[in-house]
Each structure stands twice: as structure tokens, then as C-alpha cells.
Design a protein around this motif. Structure first.
Motif, PDB file in Angstrom:
ATOM      1  N   GLU A 107       0.864  -1.191   0.000  1.00  0.00           N
ATOM      2  CA  GLU A 107       0.000   0.000   0.000  1.00  0.00           C
ATOM      3  C   GLU A 107       0.885   1.220   0.000  1.00  0.00           C
ATOM      4  O   GLU A 107       2.013   1.190   0.490  1.00  0.00           O
ATOM      5  CB  GLU A 107      -0.995  -0.005   1.145  1.00  0.00           C
ATOM      6  N   ALA A 108       0.380   2.283  -0.601  1.00  0.00           N
ATOM      7  CA  ALA A 108       1.179   3.498  -0.749  1.00  0.00           C
ATOM      8  C   ALA A 108       0.287   4.727  -0.768  1.00  0.00           C
ATOM      9  O   ALA A 108      -0.898   4.652  -1.106  1.00  0.00           O
ATOM     10  CB  ALA A 108       1.990   3.431  -2.037  1.00  0.00           C
ATOM     11  N   THR A 109       0.905   5.854  -0.409  1.00  0.00           N
ATOM     12  CA  THR A 109       0.247   7.155  -0.478  1.00  0.00           C
ATOM     13  C   THR A 109       1.019   8.024  -1.456  1.00  0.00           C
ATOM     14  O   THR A 109       2.239   8.128  -1.365  1.00  0.00           O
ATOM     15  CB  THR A 109       0.227   7.835   0.905  1.00  0.00           C
ATOM     16  N   ILE A 110       0.281   8.619  -2.379  1.00  0.00           N
ATOM     17  CA  ILE A 110       0.863   9.504  -3.388  1.00  0.00           C
ATOM     18  C   ILE A 110       0.120  10.826  -3.294  1.00  0.00           C
ATOM     19  O   ILE A 110      -1.120  10.846  -3.312  1.00  0.00           O
ATOM     20  CB  ILE A 110       0.692   8.928  -4.810  1.00  0.00           C
ATOM     21  N   ALA A 111       0.844  11.927  -3.189  1.00  0.00           N
ATOM     22  CA  ALA A 111       0.199  13.237  -3.089  1.00  0.00           C
ATOM     23  C   ALA A 111       0.967  14.258  -3.920  1.00  0.00           C
ATOM     24  O   ALA A 111       2.202  14.251  -3.934  1.00  0.00           O
ATOM     25  CB  ALA A 111       0.122  13.686  -1.633  1.00  0.00           C
ATOM     26  N   ASN A 112       0.233  15.100  -4.602  1.00  0.00           N
ATOM     27  CA  ASN A 112       0.812  16.185  -5.404  1.00  0.00           C
ATOM     28  C   ASN A 112       0.067  17.470  -5.096  1.00  0.00           C
ATOM     29  O   ASN A 112      -1.152  17.458  -4.892  1.00  0.00           O
ATOM     30  CB  ASN A 112       0.678  15.901  -6.903  1.00  0.00           C
ATOM     31  N   GLN A 113       0.817  18.552  -5.117  1.00  0.00           N
ATOM     32  CA  GLN A 113       0.187  19.850  -4.900  1.00  0.00           C
ATOM     33  C   GLN A 113       0.960  20.894  -5.698  1.00  0.00           C
ATOM     34  O   GLN A 113       2.188  20.938  -5.662  1.00  0.00           O
ATOM     35  CB  GLN A 113       0.191  20.214  -3.419  1.00  0.00           C
ATOM     36  N   ASN A 114       0.223  21.700  -6.460  1.00  0.00           N
ATOM     37  CA  ASN A 114       0.811  22.853  -7.128  1.00  0.00           C
ATOM     38  C   ASN A 114      -0.250  23.941  -7.200  1.00  0.00           C
ATOM     39  O   ASN A 114      -1.310  23.820  -6.578  1.00  0.00           O
ATOM     40  CB  ASN A 114       1.381  22.476  -8.506  1.00  0.00           C
ATOM     41  N   TYR A 115      -0.002  25.000  -7.935  1.00  0.00           N
ATOM     42  CA  TYR A 115      -0.944  26.121  -7.942  1.00  0.00           C
ATOM     43  C   TYR A 115      -2.231  25.826  -8.705  1.00  0.00           C
ATOM     44  O   TYR A 115      -3.211  26.560  -8.577  1.00  0.00           O
ATOM     45  CB  TYR A 115      -0.270  27.393  -8.492  1.00  0.00           C
ATOM     46  N   LEU A 116      -2.298  24.730  -9.473  1.00  0.00           N
ATOM     47  CA  LEU A 116      -3.501  24.390 -10.223  1.00  0.00           C
ATOM     48  C   LEU A 116      -4.374  23.325  -9.562  1.00  0.00           C
ATOM     49  O   LEU A 116      -5.584  23.346  -9.686  1.00  0.00           O
ATOM     50  CB  LEU A 116      -3.126  23.889 -11.621  1.00  0.00           C
ATOM     51  N   TYR A 117      -3.731  22.386  -8.865  1.00  0.00           N
ATOM     52  CA  TYR A 117      -4.504  21.290  -8.281  1.00  0.00           C
ATOM     53  C   TYR A 117      -3.785  20.684  -7.084  1.00  0.00           C
ATOM     54  O   TYR A 117      -2.606  20.917  -6.855  1.00  0.00           O
ATOM     55  CB  TYR A 117      -4.779  20.203  -9.327  1.00  0.00           C
ATOM     56  N   LYS A 125      -8.572  18.184  -5.985  1.00  0.00           N
ATOM     57  CA  LYS A 125      -9.161  19.518  -5.909  1.00  0.00           C
ATOM     58  C   LYS A 125      -8.470  20.413  -6.913  1.00  0.00           C
ATOM     59  O   LYS A 125      -7.249  20.578  -6.881  1.00  0.00           O
ATOM     60  CB  LYS A 125      -9.012  20.103  -4.510  1.00  0.00           C
ATOM     61  N   LEU A 126      -9.251  20.954  -7.827  1.00  0.00           N
ATOM     62  CA  LEU A 126      -8.734  21.945  -8.763  1.00  0.00           C
ATOM     63  C   LEU A 126      -8.818  23.310  -8.110  1.00  0.00           C
ATOM     64  O   LEU A 126      -9.648  23.545  -7.216  1.00  0.00           O
ATOM     65  CB  LEU A 126      -9.516  21.920 -10.072  1.00  0.00           C
ATOM     66  N   VAL A 127      -8.005  24.247  -8.552  1.00  0.00           N
ATOM     67  CA  VAL A 127      -7.924  25.562  -7.908  1.00  0.00           C
ATOM     68  C   VAL A 127      -9.285  26.254  -7.839  1.00  0.00           C
ATOM     69  O   VAL A 127      -9.599  26.914  -6.854  1.00  0.00           O
ATOM     70  CB  VAL A 127      -6.850  26.450  -8.592  1.00  0.00           C
TER      71      VAL A 127
END
Length: 179
Positions: free
Chosen positions: A127-137, A162-164
Motif C-alpha cells: 500500500e502506498a500514499t501519493i500526493a501532489n500539490q501545485n498552484y492548479l490542483y 481539488k482543482l484551484v
């Protein structure tokens, strides 16, 4: 004579060219190979899964034969830690039956953690957790898979996006082997 010398020089250059090694050093457990092997196994066996997809918190369950396992397991393949940029980015806690990788606090990579369960050095669960965050989403994903008899018998893909300029949307896919 001139052309034979040219050919001889070209042949010598060709023979003397050293082929670059494609050997890759794997510091971390090779999940990419393990998941690719599972894709091959599932492609050959063509099993039926009971697959439930939640859309807006409403579940819909169907018995399906997955046509494209590479696409289905795309998020699992993204958990590959054996990339040059990931070298030395994870704390490792290992025993005979498990390996846990935790992203170091000083690092900012998409794969946050992975837990791998082994039996006789064979993958039985991950099992794994993947997360991304930038100014668009912003995305947060959790994947899980279990194996029995060296084949996937259960998998889960869930998370939020979540989109911006939008609301946070949740998604969930859960599949269990039928036959």
C-alpha cells in the motif's frame, strides 16, 4: 584502396565504441517489476473481479474482466522508488516480512510512503500514499493491493482531487477477485 581504408576505420570505430550499461541500481524494493509481473499474470489469466466504483459517494458494482491492466494499475506503477531523483529520499524500516519506506521530512516527492509485505521474499501486499500539490490542483491518492497464490486478489484505489477553482472531489475503486 581509399574506400577500403574508410571502411576499415569505420569498422574499427564501430567495434571500439563501448556500449553504455543499462544496468540500474535498485536501492529500494522493485515494485515496478513486481507490478509489471502482476500485469502479465492478470493478462494471461483474464480473471473476473467484482469492481465497485464510487461516484459522488454512490457505489456501483459490476463483475468485470479488465481489458487493460497497465492502465488499471497506472497509479501502482507510479510508486516506483528506483528513480535517480528518489535516491536517498526515504527512510527504510525493514524486517523479514515487511519493508516500510517513509519520505524524509526534508524531501518533497509525490510518493509519501509505501508499506510492502513479503512472504518468502515474494510480494503478498503493498500500500502506498501519493500526493501532489501545485498552484492548479491538489491530489491525495492511496493504493493498496493484496496477492494470493502469486496473483492479485484485491486492490483499492482511493483519494481526492481539488482543482484551484473547484470543490474537492473524492473517488474510490475497490475490486475483489471472483474467479
Amino acid at each position: 584502396m581509399k574506400s577500403s581504408i574508410t571502411i576499415l576505420v569505420m569498422l574499427m570505430l564501430f567495434v571500439s565504441c563501448k556500449e553504455e550499461s543499462t544496468t540500474k541500481i535498485h536501492k529500494y524494493y522493485d515494485l515496478k517489476i513486481a507490478i509489471t509481473n502482476q500485469i502479465s499474470v492478470l493478462d494471461k489469466r483474464k480473471p473476473t473481479f467484482s469492481k465497485t466504483v464510487w461516484s459522488e459517494n454512490v457505489p456501483e458494482t459490476k463483475n468485470v474482466k479488465i481489458e487493460d491492466w497497465s492502465k488499471e494499475f497506472e497509479l501502482f506503477l507510479q510508486t516506483d522508488l528506483n528513480k535517480p531523483a528518489y535516491l536517498n529520499s526515504y527512510e527504510i524500516n525493514q524486517s523479514d516480512s515487511s519493508i516500510v519506506y517513509q519520505l524524509k521530512k526534508s524531501e518533497n516527492l509525490p510518493v509519501k510512503d509505501i508499506k510492502i509485505l513479503l512472504k518468502n521474499n515474494q510480494l503478498t501486499a503493498m500500500e502506498a500514499t501519493i500526493a501532489n500539490q501545485n498552484y492548479l490542483y491538489e491530489t491525495d491518492k492511496h493504493v493498496k493491493m493484496t496477492l494470493a497464490d502469486n496473483a492479485v486478489n484485491y486492490y483499492l484505489i482511493e483519494g481526492t482531487q481539488k482543482l484551484v477553482f473547484g470543490d474537492k472531489k473524492a473517488f474510490k475503486i475497490e475490486a475483489k477477485l471472483i474467479k
